[in-house]
Design a protein around this motif. Structure first.
Motif, PDB file in Angstrom:
ATOM      1  N   HIS A  26       9.874  -4.929  32.317  1.00  0.00           N
ATOM      2  CA  HIS A  26      11.121  -4.505  32.956  1.00  0.00           C
ATOM      3  C   HIS A  26      10.898  -3.357  33.936  1.00  0.00           C
ATOM      4  O   HIS A  26      11.612  -3.234  34.922  1.00  0.00           O
ATOM      5  N   THR A  85      13.161 -14.429  24.479  1.00  0.00           N
ATOM      6  CA  THR A  85      13.984 -13.261  24.180  1.00  0.00           C
ATOM      7  C   THR A  85      14.931 -12.936  25.319  1.00  0.00           C
ATOM      8  O   THR A  85      15.953 -12.295  25.112  1.00  0.00           O
ATOM      9  N   ASP A 119       9.266  -5.183  24.953  1.00  0.00           N
ATOM     10  CA  ASP A 119       9.060  -4.891  23.533  1.00  0.00           C
ATOM     11  C   ASP A 119       8.580  -6.097  22.731  1.00  0.00           C
ATOM     12  O   ASP A 119       7.971  -5.951  21.679  1.00  0.00           O
ATOM     13  N   PRO A 151      17.877 -12.718  27.603  1.00  0.00           N
ATOM     14  CA  PRO A 151      19.235 -13.246  27.551  1.00  0.00           C
ATOM     15  C   PRO A 151      19.641 -13.968  28.830  1.00  0.00           C
ATOM     16  O   PRO A 151      20.536 -14.812  28.809  1.00  0.00           O
ATOM     17  N   SER A 199      13.969  -5.987  26.588  1.00  0.00           N
ATOM     18  CA  SER A 199      13.575  -6.780  25.430  1.00  0.00           C
ATOM     19  C   SER A 199      12.227  -7.470  25.675  1.00  0.00           C
ATOM     20  O   SER A 199      11.398  -7.581  24.770  1.00  0.00           O
ATOM     21  N   THR A 236      18.936  -7.579  33.518  1.00  0.00           N
ATOM     22  CA  THR A 236      19.745  -6.372  33.328  1.00  0.00           C
ATOM     23  C   THR A 236      18.843  -5.174  33.056  1.00  0.00           C
ATOM     24  O   THR A 236      19.322  -4.088  32.764  1.00  0.00           O
ATOM     25  N   LEU A 237      17.524  -5.395  33.093  1.00  0.00           N
ATOM     26  CA  LEU A 237      16.539  -4.369  32.724  1.00  0.00           C
ATOM     27  C   LEU A 237      16.764  -3.907  31.280  1.00  0.00           C
ATOM     28  O   LEU A 237      16.633  -2.735  30.966  1.00  0.00           O
ATOM     29  N   CYS A 238      17.100  -4.871  30.415  1.00  0.00           N
ATOM     30  CA  CYS A 238      17.401  -4.512  29.023  1.00  0.00           C
ATOM     31  C   CYS A 238      16.136  -4.142  28.263  1.00  0.00           C
ATOM     32  O   CYS A 238      16.191  -3.490  27.230  1.00  0.00           O
TER      33      CYS A 238
END
Lengths: 452, 204, 258
Positions: free
Chosen positions: A367, A310, A358, A312, A355, A351-353
């Motif tokens: 993250h 997952t 989750d 990116p 994903s 990017t500390l997104c």
């Protein structure tokens, strides 16, 4: 080389980046379809998380219970404090049985301990029998992914590799043919092996048994043919009861590849007649990670690789850019605990997104841990002077509104009036491939003041 | 041999355990698994058939043992090495069990027929255990694997499967879903990696 | 309908403070203006405290949480008297909620952390308004900015198995004339990530390019989001490569009338 430098090199070939990204996104997509077909998926994740967190809070007792039961089952149990001791134990077992030819199914732990070179130095032949691992072994590389070790290799590259090492015919990268040839090659290794090494997916405290999951059947082919079976496990592989497998086997394959379960989930308890079974329990930094309240949840990991698929960044930088046994988001929170300086760039390769957190089947707050490692790294490792000073300056500007206003004014004027050539000159990394916004005459502040 | 002991020091076992004792957090509660939250409206036989097929297996519905073996004989005609562990079907065997003591003979096994008493609808997994398996390696080394199972032996989820297994004492057992497979070369699925090339399931 | 809301707001004596993030203040003032005008249009009494700067995120996400303390304190000083703090940034709101534990947790700090809202969240869930009366006859792609999505849960994300929802999507769907396009990857990160954009320049740019391409492939004319930071990054790529796309913050669309 830090992650950013390695990622920059990987990105020189955009076609390959696209190919790599797409291959892993496809796996992530299969995971979604599979997870979304399960009623109560989020509850399943809660259970996975809860069982693992409980286990870590009682780990010593569960390990003792596991050992006791394993011994009753006629299995020999060994303990290793670090990778070196693990290697010495495996080596001594092999010597004891005069084993010269060894087959090994996938085990990230033995990768972590660098078992192969250790055994090879004593003339022992050790063959990785998972197809992906065999591919990277022949290429003299390391796995770039924990579930898909050769995901970075194109079929044409595998074709060439097999021609060179297995004497196959050129086939234009036909996966069917190549897999068939690998099967023949490995079959010969299985039949002649003196010992088999496997990893452990789950070790069950109340039975003393352990479970190994594969799709190829390579762990079973090794363990059921060779006279000696050595299973290597990190201390965190323990689960309290057999019924908990119901939770983890539902989560593992779906998260990993989108399969509903791996082809083979083999439950080993006692050695088969006339053969020996050994378990090596390894610490190698895990107890230290357990001592860190902010980071101990990383030990809940069941090694599904979903966070890699997952991520990116992982998809566009490749597993080798992390220069760590476990790459990707989970690796980036595990590795700094082992060597903070060496792995200091990894928590910033995000990017500390969110994903990863989750998608994680055991709900590791990956993250958040990346953010926390960043705070530690800037304090405990040497940072570039420019970075330290610019952060100090920014901190100062943002605590003083009048200063902020002045600096803002200058910045906007520069963006408006300086030629693009100067704005996008080398020190401005942003400007290499991106324009900056044109500086507005009025800030929001100024507009608001003049408004009424 | 219990670990490699270094002189004058705590054994590695005790050192690891004592570090865990010091470093672990306060005891957290073990969650209770409430199976009800996973209940869905799927028909377990249909679901099982679907999932076996998704995992690369073939499902054939059959009524009697005779019927099953007639079909197997049609699928795998003369000249094949065949072995079954089902009761009263010894006539099907082309070899004695003793032949498997030679590795070569093992490798020549073409068709193996086993019986299972537990299948899981949610993922098509079939439980094969030591007590019904004369040699652990057989279902992996055979070229073609055939499993016979009754519809009444199916459970919806892994949770129920483990409830059933909990009462048994198996030295070895495997949940098996479909034939051996790999996608390690560019994510292309190839059936028949190191284990069985095909799986056929007869559902009674 | 609007009059009713005004009455309601007056009735509850709701004090609303507007937080305009530092880079919007300096580089994208039009987003701040649109936010303020929109809120006023919805009859909210908005106060814009002067002396505000930044939420502290740039330093904290770079690993220099200590250097963000001054910014955090300044934020609390400016906003502690409000019942609601509204900001056109999911990322900044998330930072206040999630990372303000770097300063002592006084009552004021706790209050600020509890009361901060991203704009769409505030309109939809506090004001309970879906249709803001805007018109925007264009094809729009929604970039679901990560900190808002997975941090504040402003929508469901594709990883979790939960009922589907999207605050920004619900508001946008009511805008007259708008056509929301579907993306191939509905919630992938754009690659901005604060200092990540320069520390990991190659990946950041590649992620941004892929995000832009997804919008182009699906016929978007405009990319919108709850965060201008993502949009600044995407706009930088779009203008450099002269691509036929525009970026607009959701406040700008919700504030459009023609």
């Amino acid at each position: 080389m830090n992650h950013s430098e390695a990622a920059t090199i990987f990105n020189k070939n955009e076609k390959k980046v696209n190919w790599h990204d797409k291959a892993l996104w496809f796996v992530r997509h299969k995971r979604d379809k599979s997870a979304h077909s399960v009623e109560g998926w989020e509850e399943l994740r809660n259970l996975g998380q809860g069982i693992k967190a409980h286990t870590l809070s009682n780990l010593d007792n569960y390990l003792i219970q596991f050992e006791e039961n394993a011994l009753k089952n006629g299995v020999q149990v060994h303990w290793a404090q670090d990778g070196d001791e693990h290697n010495r134990i495996v080596h001594s077992i092999l010597k004891e049985h005069n084993a010269k030819k060894v087959v090994k199914s996938k085990s990230m732990l033995t990768e972590e301990c660098h078992l192969n070179p250790y055994l090879e130095a004593d003339g022992i032949e050790i063959i990785d029998t998972d197809l992906g691992e065999r591919i990277v072994q022949l290429a003299k590389e390391t796995p770039s992914h924990i579930v898909l070790p050769a995901i970075h290799k194109t079929k044409e590259e595998v074709d060439e590799l097999f021609q060179e090492h297995l004497g196959t015919k050129p086939c234009g990268g036909d996966p069917q043919y190549l897999t068939g040839e690998a099967r023949k090659h490995l079959r010969e290794k299985f039949v002649n092996a003196d010992a088999a090494i496997t990893g452990v997916n789950f070790a069950i405290a109340d039975t003393g048994g352990f479970v190994v999951c594969t799709n190829e059947g390579n762990a079973d082919m090794g363990a059921h043919l060779a006279p000696v079976h050595i299973a290597c496990m990190g201390i965190e592989k323990i689960i309290p009861k057999q019924e908990h497998l119901g939770v983890f086997l539902r989560l593992l394959a779906r998260s990993a590849t989108g399969q509903h379960i791996t082809t083979y989930s083999s439950h080993f308890k006692k050695p088969r007649k006339g053969t020996k079974m050994h378990i090596v329990i390894v610490d190698n930094g895990r107890t230290e990670q357990l001592s860190r309240p902010d980071f101990r949840a990383s030990l809940q990991c069941i090694r599904c690789g979903a966070c890699m698929n997952t991520c990116p960044i992982y998809r566009r930088s490749g597993g080798h850019s992390y220069d760590a046994t476990i790459p990707g988001p989970i690796g980036s929170i595990l590795s700094p605990g082992k060597d903070l300086t060496k792995h200091s760039s990894l928590p910033f390769a995000s990017t500390l997104c969110g994903s990863c957190s989750d998608v994680c089947p055991v709900k590791i707050d990956i993250h958040t841990q990346l953010y926390k490692w960043r705070q530690i790294i800037t304090k405990e490792t040497k940072q570039p002077y420019v970075k330290v000073m610019s952060m100090k300056m920014m901190g100062d500007i943002f605590s003083k509104p009048t200063k902020f206003e002045k600096v803002g004014k200058v910045a906007r004027w520069s963006l408006r009036n300086l030629p693009k050539g100067i704005i996008n000159s080398k020190p401005n990394v942003w400007g290499k491939e991106r324009d900056l916004p044109s500086g507005p005459v009025e800030s929001f502040d100024e507009w608001y003041k003049n408004r009424k | 041999m219990n670990g490699i002991k270094t002189e004058n020091k705590m054994s590695s076992r005790d050192a690891i355990l004592s570090r865990i004792k010091t470093n672990k957090p306060d005891l957290l509660e073990l969650p209770i698994i409430n199976v009800d939250v996973f209940a869905d409206s799927r028909n377990i036989v249909d679901e099982f058939v679907l999932k076996v097929e998704v995992s690369g297996g073939h499902v054939i519905k059959a009524s009697t043992t005779d019927d099953i073996f007639n079909q197997i004989n049609t699928m795998f005609p003369e000249g094949k090495v065949k072995y079954t562990t089902l009761e009263n079907t010894a006539a099907f065997n082309t070899v004695d069990f003793d032949t498997f003591k030679s590795q070569k003979a093992l490798e020549n096994l073409d068709v193996l027929v086993l019986e299972s008493d537990l299948g899981v609808a949610e993922n098509g997994a079939i439980w094969i255990k030591d007590t019904t398996l004369p040699m652990r390696v057989l279902p992996f080394i055979t070229k073609h694997l055939i499993i016979v199972i009754n519809q009444t032996q199916l459970v919806p989820f892994m949770h129920q499967a483990y409830q059933k297994i909990a009462t048994e004492d198996n030295d070895f057992g495997v949940f098996l879903a479909g034939p051996s497979k790999t996608a390690d070369i560019e994510q292309s699925l190839v059936i028949g990696a190191q284990g069985a090339l095909s799986l056929t399931l007869f559902l009674r | 309908m609007f009059i009713e809301i005004k009455k309601k707001l007056k009735l509850y004596n709701m004090k609303v403070g507007l937080f305009i993030p530092c880079y919007i203040n300096q580089l994208y003032p039009q987003v701040g203006k649109a936010t303020l005008e929109l809120l006023e249009k919805l009859n909210v009494d908005v106060v814009y405290p002067s002396g505000q700067t930044c939420c502290g995120q740039p330093m904290a996400n770079s690993g220099y949480e200590n250097e963000s303390v001054g910014a955090c304190n300044n934020f609390v000083k400016n906003f502690n008297e409000f019942d609601y703090i509204v900001t056109p940034s999911g990322s900044c709101a998330y930072h206040v909620k999630k990372h303000f534990d770097v300063i002592p947790q006084t009552d004021e700090v706790t209050k600020v952390r509890n009361n901060v809202y991203e704009l769409c969240d505030f309109i939809l869930n506090v004001l309970k308004i879906k249709d803001v009366g805007a018109r925007f006859p264009h094809k729009v792609g929604i970039h679901k900015s990560c900190h808002g999505l997975r941090g504040l849960r402003l929508g469901s994300c594709s990883e979790k198995v939960t009922p589907e929802y999207s605050y920004i999507g619900e508001l946008l769907a009511e805008v007259s004339g708008v056509e929301i396009i579907t993306l191939n990857r509905e919630d992938e990160c754009c690659g901005f990530g604060g200092t990540f954009a320069v520390v990991e320049e190659a990946i950041s740019v590649k992620m941004g390019k892929d995000r832009v391409q997804d919008h182009l492939d699906n016929g978007a004319e405009v990319i919108t989001a709850t965060d201008t930071s993502c949009l600044m990054h995407l706009e930088g790529l779009i203008t450099r490569h002269m691509q036929p796309l525009k970026v607009l913050h959701i406040a700008e669309i919700l504030n459009s009338v023609n």
